[in-house]
Scaffold this active site. Structure first.
Site, PDB file in Angstrom:
ATOM      1  N   SER A 329       5.085   0.037   9.879  1.00 24.12           N
ATOM      2  CA  SER A 329       4.896   1.495   9.887  1.00 24.12           C
ATOM      3  C   SER A 329       6.226   2.189  10.146  1.00 24.12           C
ATOM      4  CB  SER A 329       3.959   1.933  11.006  1.00 24.12           C
ATOM      5  OG  SER A 329       2.861   1.112  11.102  1.00 24.12           O
ATOM      6  N   ARG A 429      -8.375   2.008  -3.307  1.00 22.42           N
ATOM      7  CA  ARG A 429      -8.559   2.590  -1.970  1.00 22.42           C
ATOM      8  C   ARG A 429      -8.680   4.120  -2.020  1.00 22.42           C
ATOM      9  NH1 ARG A 429      -4.360  -0.405   1.766  1.00 22.42           N
ATOM     10  NH2 ARG A 429      -5.423   0.795   3.370  1.00 22.42           N
ATOM     11  N   SER A 474      -7.386   8.353  11.791  1.00 24.88           N
ATOM     12  CA  SER A 474      -6.447   7.713  10.871  1.00 24.88           C
ATOM     13  C   SER A 474      -5.045   8.267  11.061  1.00 24.88           C
ATOM     14  CB  SER A 474      -6.902   7.937   9.422  1.00 24.88           C
ATOM     15  OG  SER A 474      -5.835   7.678   8.540  1.00 24.88           O
ATOM     16  N   ASP A 622      -5.559  -2.903  12.935  1.00 26.99           N
ATOM     17  CA  ASP A 622      -5.048  -3.937  12.019  1.00 26.99           C
ATOM     18  C   ASP A 622      -5.145  -5.338  12.605  1.00 26.99           C
ATOM     19  OD1 ASP A 622      -4.467  -2.406   9.852  1.00 26.99           O
ATOM     20  OD2 ASP A 622      -2.418  -1.958  10.491  1.00 26.99           O
ATOM     21  N   ARG A 653     -12.580  -5.532   5.419  1.00 31.51           N
ATOM     22  CA  ARG A 653     -12.156  -6.608   6.327  1.00 31.51           C
ATOM     23  C   ARG A 653     -13.317  -7.222   7.095  1.00 31.51           C
ATOM     24  NH1 ARG A 653      -6.283  -4.533   8.248  1.00 31.51           N
ATOM     25  NH2 ARG A 653      -5.203  -5.524   6.517  1.00 31.51           N
ATOM     26  N   ARG A 694      -3.499  -9.917   6.067  1.00 33.87           N
ATOM     27  CA  ARG A 694      -3.862 -10.199   7.467  1.00 33.87           C
ATOM     28  C   ARG A 694      -4.980 -11.243   7.534  1.00 33.87           C
ATOM     29  NH1 ARG A 694      -0.432  -6.905   9.804  1.00 33.87           N
ATOM     30  NH2 ARG A 694      -0.288  -4.741   9.138  1.00 33.87           N
TER      31      ARG A 694
END
Ligand code: NAP
Length: 749
Positions: A329, A429, A474, A622, A653, A694
């Site tokens: 980030s 997305r 977010s 995450d 996820r 991930r």
């Protein structure tokens, strides 16, 4: 039907022109096992004899009349300007079912020649161009491997006979070539820039040097660079004369663009403008590097077509001291804010992952001079808030949702139009979550269906500040709004339902742009400026998480992770692991560039299942793939709720992790906003990460305590956030191996 079967159906293949290209085609067909008749026509009877002696052709003649009747596939391999004459000669002799194709380096002129001869483009005439060649000519230079893994462009017309196209394609496929379709006009434009222009420059450079030095004395001193640049000036002059006669307009257009480029370099050299030169050279060198990785097919942008598989074995160790790569980030944001600042920003610890490199390239495309990255160092020559220039094409942000959403904010305030695109996974997305509030601010943004990328952002729109209550927690949405707020009139306020990462606010403050905060509300006032400042990017706690969990579940583990960013909005994983009973301590705490940093020391201790506190969920968003593996190794049940956000990450996820857990036999139950996982012994198996980096790394960690090996498919995207994951895993004693490209779902060999 297989290409070789289709080709076996040809009665006779006739090659007109038996030089390098025709001879290599015959050689490749023979090498591929084609047994059918191959004949050739050439003006030079010696070439025919040589072709026969080389066993490339069964026979031939200098006259077409006896060869064309009976031929089912005729391939014109003569120079471009000879095509029309040959077509006129063969036209009355062709069998009804014969298919004709060519190999000429330009297409428009050959199409015009065909229309001149036949009155229209016959449906059985399919023009083509193999993008392969050499400076040599003549049949003696034939090479059966010339077309292997090279592209062949076909330029079929709307009314071309599909069967004819399939027969021509089959011939090239059998030679090992990759086929592409293109329009005639597009072919000529593309080739003018990528082939015809460089040849023209090479011929002209060598000629102008040779003229100055009649005895060619200076060539004695020519170094490697000169040889590399001028190799193609040794190509066949007749062929190239024909190319420039035939593709005149497109070549002249490419030459105009080139001359404008030379004028820019000339102006920079004349003025001694080192900055401008650096801009041109870094952009070029980066583009060349990018082009190289494309050619070698090493980048994930091409790898995503292939399945990269990891094999992780049970029984490894987790010991030592490591530093994981820089925070993703912050790497993104350092480039963005550095580019928009006044002055030069030096960044250290930059994550050289493909996503941050894509962000870097996007700013280069908008005229920002960026040096590096070189071993984590990047120097950004900021252009100020209003100094970006319109990019020449769409901006590609790879796999990064962060980049796309943050870019949407800062591009909404620019004076020019832009388009944001990404890879296949990013294209699925949701982007409405940023597009909608930006529209409220006055931005004009088009999205594809259901608010998906690409985003088309119309420039020149006055923005006004808004107070936006975010429906979801977010950091990307908050950051997007604050970045747009830099360009807006008045205050832009974002209110978050739960705390999210505040790197943008901290870094903006670091660049001297005041962002205020009260409770859940963060705001800034538009119209200020950013001033360059040094940034030392801390190691990414999200990457550190995989090793924290690896150590937490492995008896005997003892690991130190150095210089990890412990921003309070990111430490959910530390809090959750401690609550589960992990032996984790924080030492050497310090502040670097407005961000808290520390070393994390973790030793094995048995974990117990917990109800994950909902207030920790956004602080560890995450980290859940790895935390699910911790849960699978904890005693009892771990419950996660309030994590619906996980369903719109790089993958769903929750579901993808649950599918993987099922594969290795971990008991669990999925609910709409979370999952229950019961710890216990589990086995090995084949897990699909669905391209989610991930998830791929989480299952690599799971193998430490599995009873069999775990194979993980679709791992190419690990390069996006953690390029040296496999190497660091092996450094601490884990046994994870990158098996490279393997057919998806295929069991271990
Ligand atoms: P090449 O080695 O010179 O071969 C061309 C052959 O065609 C020569 O033997 C030539 O004979 C013969 N020829 C010329 N006019 C003829 C006619 N009217 N009837 C029968 N034979 C004739 O050239 P090449 O490199 O193979 O190039 C052939 C074609 O491939 C060109 O259209 C070129 O644009 C295209 N191409 C070339 C490359 C490359 O890198 N070389 C790459 C892709 C495509 P003479 O020697 O007696 O003239």
């Amino acid at each position: 039907m297989l290409s070789s079967e289709r080709l076996a159906g040809e009665r006779r293949i006739l090659l007109v022109g038996l030089g390098l290209i025709g001879g290599s085609l015959a050689a490749a067909l023979r090498a591929a096992g084609h047994r059918g008749e191959i004949l050739a026509c050439d003006r030079d009877s010696n070439e025919i004899c040589l072709g026969q002696r080389m066993k490339l052709i069964d026979g031939g003649s200098t006259q077409l009349a006896g060869l064309v009747p009976g031929a089912s596939l005729v391939v014109l391999c003569v120079p471009v300007m000879a095509m029309q004459g040959v077509m006129a000669e063969i036209a009355p002799l062709l069998d009804d079912d014969a298919v004709v194709t060519d190999v000429g380096s330009t297409k428009g002129a050959i199409r015009d020649a065909a229309i001149g001869v036949f009155g229209h483009m016959p449906p059985n005439l399919v023009l083509g161009h193999p993008i392969a060649g050499s400076e040599k000519s003549g049949v003696a230079a034939s090479n059966p491997e010339l077309y292997r893994d090279h592209k062949v462009i076909l330029t079929p017309e709307p009314d071309s006979d599909p069967e004819a196209v399939a027969r021509v394609a089959a011939m090239w496929s059998v030679c090992g070539a990759q086929l592409l379709d293109m329009s005639v006009a597009r072919h000529d434009e593309v080739l003018a820039r990528t082939s015809h222009l460089p040849h023209l420059l090479a011929f002209s450079l060598v000629d102008s040097l040779a003229r100055q030095d009649e005895r060619l004395e200076i060539f004695r001193y020519a170094a490697g660079g000169f040889r590399d640049f001028t190799r193609i000036a040794g190509s066949d002059p007749v062929m190239w004369r024909d190319v420039y006669l035939a593709n005149r307009d497109a070549v002249l257009e490419a030459l105009d663009e080139f001359e404008a480029g030379v004028a820019r370099v000339r102006a920079a050299v004349t003025a001694g403008d080192g900055e401008a030169m650096l801009g041109i050279f870094t952009r070029a060198s980066h583009a060349r590097h990018y082009f190289n990785t494309l050619l070698k097919q090493t980048s994930y942008q091409t790898m995503e077509q292939q399945n990269v598989r990891y094999r992780a074995l049970p029984g490894g160790q987790v010991q030592g001291r490591i530093r994981v790569p820089g925070d993703k980030s912050m790497s993104h944001r350092s480039i963005m804010l550095g580019a928009l600042a006044n002055g030069v920003t030096e960044v250290e610890g930059f994550l050289e992952g493909e996503d941050s490199l894509a962000t870097l390239q996007a700013f280069r495309d908008m005229g920002v001079v960026i040096e590096g990255p070189h071993q984590g160092r990047v120097t950004i020559h900021g252009v100020g808030l209003n100094g970006l220039k319109q990019p020449p094409g769409p901006l590609y942000v790879g796999n990064s949702g962060t980049a796309m959403r943050l870019f949407a904010g800062l591009l909404a305030g620019q004076a020019f139009d832009t388009e944001l695109t990404g890879d296949a996974s990013l294209t699925k997305r949701p982007m409405d979550r940023v597009a909608n509030p930006l529209r409220e601010m006055g931005a004009v943004i088009d999205t594809a269906e259901n608010g998906r990328p690409p985003l088309r952002i119309h420039g020149g729109q006055p923005l006004k500040g808004i107070r936006y209550e975010m429906p979801m927690a977010s950091a990307q949405v908050k950051s997007c709004l604050l970045l747009a707020g830099l360009y807006a009139e008045g205050e832009t306020r974002a209110i978050e339902p739960a705390p999210t990462r505040d790197h943008t606010e901290r870094m903006l403050n670091g660049f001297g742009y005041k962002v205020e905060r009260q409770g859940a509300e963060a705001w800034l006032t538009g119209g200020g400026s950013l001033e360059a400042c040094p940034i030392d990017v801390p190691a990414d706690i999200s990457s550190a998480t995989f090793f924290l969990v690896a150590a937490a579940i492995t008896p005997g583990a003892d690991l130190v992770l150095e210089h990890v960013g412990i921003n309070p909005t990111r430490i959910g994983v530390i809090n959750i692991l401690k609550a589960m009973g992990a032996d984790l301590s924080i030492s050497n705490e310090r502040e670097v560039g407005g961000e808290p940093v520390a070393d994390l020391h973790i030793r094995y201790a048995p974990l117990k299942g917990i109800d994950i506190p909902e207030d920790q969920v956004p602080l560890a968003i995450d980290e859940f793939p790895a935390l699910f593996i911790a849960a699978a190794n904890a005693e009892g049940m771990t419950r996660l709720r309030g994590a619906e956000e996980l369903r719109v990450k790089e993958s769903d996820r929750i579901q993808v992790m649950a599918d993987g857990l099922a594969q290795i036999g971990v008991e669990h139950e999925v609910v709409a906003d979370g999952i229950d996982i019961r710890g216990g012994a589990y086995g090995g198996g084949l897990v699909d990460s669905h391209g989610d980096h991930r998830i791929a790394m989480a299952f690599s960690v799971a193998a430490l305590r599995a009873q069999g090996e775990i194979l993980i498919d679709d791992c190419a995207n690990v390069a996006t956030s953690f390029p040296n994951f496999v190497a660091l895993a092996s450094e601490v004693g884990m046994q994870v191996e990158n098996l490279g490209a393997v057919a998806p779902g295929q069991e271990a060999s």
